[in-house]
Design a protein around this motif. Structure first.
Motif, PDB file in Angstrom:
ATOM      1  N   THR A 222       0.850  -1.196   0.000  1.00  0.00           N
ATOM      2  CA  THR A 222       0.000   0.000   0.000  1.00  0.00           C
ATOM      3  C   THR A 222       0.883   1.242   0.000  1.00  0.00           C
ATOM      4  N   HIS A 223       0.641   2.153  -0.948  1.00  0.00           N
ATOM      5  CA  HIS A 223       1.443   3.368  -1.053  1.00  0.00           C
ATOM      6  C   HIS A 223       1.257   4.206   0.216  1.00  0.00           C
ATOM      7  N   PRO A 224       2.345   4.648   0.826  1.00  0.00           N
ATOM      8  CA  PRO A 224       2.249   5.343   2.111  1.00  0.00           C
ATOM      9  C   PRO A 224       1.517   6.691   2.044  1.00  0.00           C
ATOM     10  N   LEU A 225       1.407   7.267   0.855  1.00  0.00           N
ATOM     11  CA  LEU A 225       0.776   8.579   0.751  1.00  0.00           C
ATOM     12  C   LEU A 225      -0.629   8.518   0.166  1.00  0.00           C
ATOM     13  N   SER A 226      -0.776   7.712  -0.899  1.00  0.00           N
ATOM     14  CA  SER A 226      -2.065   7.708  -1.603  1.00  0.00           C
ATOM     15  C   SER A 226      -3.003   6.606  -1.139  1.00  0.00           C
ATOM     16  N   ASP A 227      -2.509   5.669  -0.325  1.00  0.00           N
ATOM     17  CA  ASP A 227      -3.280   4.504   0.113  1.00  0.00           C
ATOM     18  C   ASP A 227      -3.676   3.605  -1.056  1.00  0.00           C
ATOM     19  N   HIS A 228      -3.041   3.776  -2.194  1.00  0.00           N
ATOM     20  CA  HIS A 228      -3.295   2.906  -3.343  1.00  0.00           C
ATOM     21  C   HIS A 228      -2.552   1.582  -3.135  1.00  0.00           C
ATOM     22  N   THR A 229      -3.247   0.453  -3.345  1.00  0.00           N
ATOM     23  CA  THR A 229      -2.668  -0.872  -3.093  1.00  0.00           C
ATOM     24  C   THR A 229      -2.398  -1.592  -4.410  1.00  0.00           C
ATOM     25  N   VAL A 230      -1.214  -2.171  -4.514  1.00  0.00           N
ATOM     26  CA  VAL A 230      -0.851  -2.961  -5.693  1.00  0.00           C
ATOM     27  C   VAL A 230      -0.297  -4.310  -5.242  1.00  0.00           C
ATOM     28  N   SER A 231      -0.477  -5.330  -6.114  1.00  0.00           N
ATOM     29  CA  SER A 231       0.051  -6.670  -5.849  1.00  0.00           C
ATOM     30  C   SER A 231       0.939  -7.091  -7.001  1.00  0.00           C
ATOM     31  N   LYS A 232       1.958  -7.871  -6.705  1.00  0.00           N
ATOM     32  CA  LYS A 232       2.908  -8.284  -7.727  1.00  0.00           C
ATOM     33  C   LYS A 232       3.411  -9.687  -7.421  1.00  0.00           C
ATOM     34  N   MET A 233       3.342 -10.576  -8.430  1.00  0.00           N
ATOM     35  CA  MET A 233       3.926 -11.900  -8.282  1.00  0.00           C
ATOM     36  C   MET A 233       5.437 -11.782  -8.429  1.00  0.00           C
ATOM     37  N   LEU A 234       6.168 -12.385  -7.529  1.00  0.00           N
ATOM     38  CA  LEU A 234       7.626 -12.274  -7.524  1.00  0.00           C
ATOM     39  C   LEU A 234       8.252 -13.479  -8.216  1.00  0.00           C
ATOM     40  N   ILE A 235       8.804 -13.265  -9.388  1.00  0.00           N
ATOM     41  CA  ILE A 235       9.567 -14.287 -10.118  1.00  0.00           C
ATOM     42  C   ILE A 235      11.027 -13.887  -9.995  1.00  0.00           C
ATOM     43  N   LEU A 236      11.759 -14.581  -9.141  1.00  0.00           N
ATOM     44  CA  LEU A 236      13.095 -14.122  -8.758  1.00  0.00           C
ATOM     45  C   LEU A 236      14.230 -15.009  -9.249  1.00  0.00           C
ATOM     46  N   THR A 237      13.933 -16.251  -9.640  1.00  0.00           N
ATOM     47  CA  THR A 237      14.992 -17.173 -10.040  1.00  0.00           C
ATOM     48  C   THR A 237      14.717 -17.730 -11.430  1.00  0.00           C
ATOM     49  N   PRO A 238      15.757 -18.239 -12.097  1.00  0.00           N
ATOM     50  CA  PRO A 238      15.551 -18.832 -13.438  1.00  0.00           C
ATOM     51  C   PRO A 238      14.577 -20.015 -13.417  1.00  0.00           C
ATOM     52  N   GLU A 239      14.604 -20.843 -12.363  1.00  0.00           N
ATOM     53  CA  GLU A 239      13.698 -21.991 -12.335  1.00  0.00           C
ATOM     54  C   GLU A 239      12.253 -21.542 -12.114  1.00  0.00           C
ATOM     55  N   GLN A 240      12.056 -20.485 -11.363  1.00  0.00           N
ATOM     56  CA  GLN A 240      10.710 -19.931 -11.227  1.00  0.00           C
ATOM     57  C   GLN A 240      10.218 -19.391 -12.569  1.00  0.00           C
ATOM     58  N   GLN A 241      11.086 -18.683 -13.276  1.00  0.00           N
ATOM     59  CA  GLN A 241      10.720 -18.128 -14.576  1.00  0.00           C
ATOM     60  C   GLN A 241      10.414 -19.230 -15.574  1.00  0.00           C
ATOM     61  N   ASN A 242      11.203 -20.322 -15.516  1.00  0.00           N
ATOM     62  CA  ASN A 242      10.991 -21.452 -16.417  1.00  0.00           C
ATOM     63  C   ASN A 242       9.618 -22.090 -16.180  1.00  0.00           C
ATOM     64  N   LEU A 243       9.257 -22.266 -14.905  1.00  0.00           N
ATOM     65  CA  LEU A 243       7.957 -22.855 -14.579  1.00  0.00           C
ATOM     66  C   LEU A 243       6.821 -21.933 -15.023  1.00  0.00           C
ATOM     67  N   ALA A 244       7.002 -20.631 -14.801  1.00  0.00           N
ATOM     68  CA  ALA A 244       5.985 -19.657 -15.216  1.00  0.00           C
ATOM     69  C   ALA A 244       5.800 -19.674 -16.732  1.00  0.00           C
ATOM     70  N   ASN A 245       6.893 -19.812 -17.464  1.00  0.00           N
ATOM     71  CA  ASN A 245       6.807 -19.872 -18.929  1.00  0.00           C
ATOM     72  C   ASN A 245       6.119 -21.153 -19.393  1.00  0.00           C
ATOM     73  N   LEU A 246       6.445 -22.267 -18.734  1.00  0.00           N
ATOM     74  CA  LEU A 246       5.874 -23.560 -19.120  1.00  0.00           C
ATOM     75  C   LEU A 246       4.355 -23.574 -18.976  1.00  0.00           C
ATOM     76  N   PHE A 247       3.872 -22.955 -17.896  1.00  0.00           N
ATOM     77  CA  PHE A 247       2.439 -23.014 -17.613  1.00  0.00           C
ATOM     78  C   PHE A 247       1.742 -21.660 -17.783  1.00  0.00           C
ATOM     79  N   ASP A 248       2.454 -20.743 -18.424  1.00  0.00           N
ATOM     80  CA  ASP A 248       1.860 -19.469 -18.870  1.00  0.00           C
ATOM     81  C   ASP A 248       1.192 -18.703 -17.733  1.00  0.00           C
ATOM     82  N   PHE A 249       1.962 -18.421 -16.691  1.00  0.00           N
ATOM     83  CA  PHE A 249       1.425 -17.548 -15.625  1.00  0.00           C
ATOM     84  C   PHE A 249       2.453 -16.508 -15.225  1.00  0.00           C
TER      85      PHE A 249
END
Length: 504
Positions: free
Chosen positions: A477-504
């Motif tokens: 949540t932004h400390p000034l505007s109270d706007h909330t955002v969410s983000k999936m964290l793809i941090l490693t090559p194996e995570q990216q590979n799995l995400a690519n394989l199953f299209d997410f």
């Protein structure tokens, strides 16, 4: 324009937006005032944000990188596991389990694949890693509903998806049973002590029968009393399956434990075909002599006619199996020799269980090995028999029977990876609901295995699930505007590979 802090007579600090015109400062906007240092800083940042919005700038403007980082961390609302839903939740829906509208079913099935523990610990896991607050009593109430209204629909969904995937009639099915024990002493109408395949002979148990396809996809299951002879479980599940799905020319493949005259008689009477493991050592003397007289070599087979029921008896020989048979017998005999030497064997051990069949009594007192029986038994090393009433080729019969390992694999995964046992539920309806949840979880496991193979991913289902467990979603949540955002964290090559394989 710039933001100014102005000390008031009251001791509070006013935050003002100032614009310099003709060499003089003009107050454009007062953001607010406070004597609290933290509030003052927040107001100061709001003033800078106000200037940025007015001038069309969209970036943050912090006074330093450190301050920016602290503001970001302070705005983190949650960090939850999202990879499981992205991977297994997607398969759950593709199979069709999403037709079961209760979200509780989804949670329990996916957790069985990821964190297979008691229902109480499942609730704790969902709270800690998925941010879901679920009352344990609601879980138990849902299991009652699952048993009474949904378990048949779940098997129907699995069957329909398997037909869709294989694009062929499911008329070749494989059947086997296992036992599931309970950590209790008190038996009841369902949970009874019996022959345990887990070695828990003193524990009450149930017998679980499972039907799978040649590829190992589960299509039906049934639960029986713990002391029920496994041969008596075959007909109920086969008849029920045929009646429910109207399968034509059903061929059943099962091991020698299902071989009985009653089963063969009823299978034939109902028009079923079968491939069963044969107990060739228990055949008539005429057939046994015919088998041994062939002196089969490695890879060879022979076909004999069983005069008693007009079935074909197919016998194969494997040198690898012969070595294994001889090795196992030596181990058993070495153990018996040690027990004889130590005086541990008495007349009560003279029976046909395992390698005890090689014992005999001398002078009604001394227990010794029956060398003649040992020699006779060695003649059967490497020989394996298959009984069938089909007209299929002998090599197809043998290959089909060898696919029974798919049922054994299903039981192994259910017991080790999905932790279907020991079972802690007491009520029969919840025991059956627990089995149903595990059945659905195994179906998803097999679908994951299938898709990984098609995609040539080079990953096992277990590895894919382990990677998915590391993929998280951050909500800030932004400390000034109270706007909330969410983000999936793809941090490693194996995570990216799995995400690519199953299209997410």
């Amino acid at each position: 324009m710039f933001v100014r802090k102005k000390l008031n007579k009251s001791g509070k600090i006013s935050i003002q937006v100032i614009q310099k015109l003709n060499g003089r400062n003009k107050v454009v906007k007062t953001i607010g005032c406070s004597n609290n240092a933290g509030v003052v800083e927040k107001l100061f940042l709001e003033g800078k944000e106000w200037i940025n919005r007015l001038s069309g700038l969209q970036e943050f403007s912090f006074s330093s990188h450190k301050q920016e980082l602290h503001q970001f961390i302070a705005g983190i609302e949650s960090l939850t596991v999202i990879g499981i839903e992205k991977l297994l939740g997607k398969l759950f829906d593709e199979i069709g389990f999403g037709k079961v509208k209760d979200q509780m079913f989804r949670h329990l099935v996916l957790c069985r694949l990821v964190y297979p523990v008691s229902k109480l610990k499942t609730v704790d896991y969902l709270s800690k890693y998925h941010g879901l607050c679920i009352d344990i009593n609601s879980v138990y109430r849902y299991m009652d509903k699952l048993h009474s209204k949904q378990k048949e629909a779940i098997q129907d969904i699995s069957y329909a998806h398997t037909c869709e995937v294989l694009k062929e009639p499911l008329n070749l099915l494989f059947y086997d049973v296992t036992t599931l024990y309970f950590e209790i002493e008190q038996e009841d109408d369902l949970r009874k002590p019996g022959f345990s395949k887990d070695g828990k002979h003193s524990n009450p148990q149930i017998v679980l029968g499972l039907l799978v396809t040649q590829q190992g996809y589960p299509v039906s299951y049934s639960i029986f009393e713990g002391n029920k002879y496994e041969g008596h479980t075959l007909m109920p599940i086969i008849v029920s399956f045929e009646h429910k799905y109207h399968v034509e020319k059903l061929i059943v493949v099962a091991d020698a434990g299902m071989l009985s005259k009653d089963n063969i008689r009823e299978l034939k009477a109902r028009g079923f075909e079968y491939i069963l493991g044969a107990r060739i050592k228990n055949e008539s003397e005429e057939i046994k002599q015919a088998i041994l007289s062939r002196e089969l070599q490695n890879g060879q087979s022979c076909v004999l006619l069983n005069k008693e029921n007009s079935d074909r008896l197919i016998v194969t020989y494997s040198s690898a199996r012969a070595k294994k048979d001889a090795h196992n017998r030596r181990k058993g005999l070495d153990r018996l020799k040690t027990q004889i030497k130590n005086g541990q064997l008495t007349k009560k051990h003279i029976n046909n269980r395992g390698y005890n069949k090689f014992l005999k009594i001398e002078n009604e007192v001394k227990v010794s090995l029956n060398e003649e029986m040992i020699t006779l038994d060695a003649k059967w090393d490497g020989l394996k028999g298959y009984l069938t009433n089909t007209g299929l080729a002998a090599n197809f019969i043998v290959e089909s029977y060898q696919n029974l390992w798919n049922v054994e694999k299903a039981f192994r995964i259910a017991k080790s990876d999905l932790k279907v046992r020991p079972v802690y539920h007491r009520a029969q309806r919840r025991i059956e609901a627990h089995i149903c949840i595990t059945f659905a979880a195994y179906k998803i496991y097999k679908e994951l295995e299938r898709q990984l193979k098609i995609k040539k991913a080079g990953l096992s289902p277990e590895k894919a699930i382990e990677i998915a467990k590391t993929i998280q979603k951050i909500t800030v949540t932004h400390p000034l505007s109270d706007h909330t955002v969410s983000k999936m964290l793809i941090l490693t090559p194996e995570q990216q590979n799995l995400a690519n394989l199953f299209d997410f």
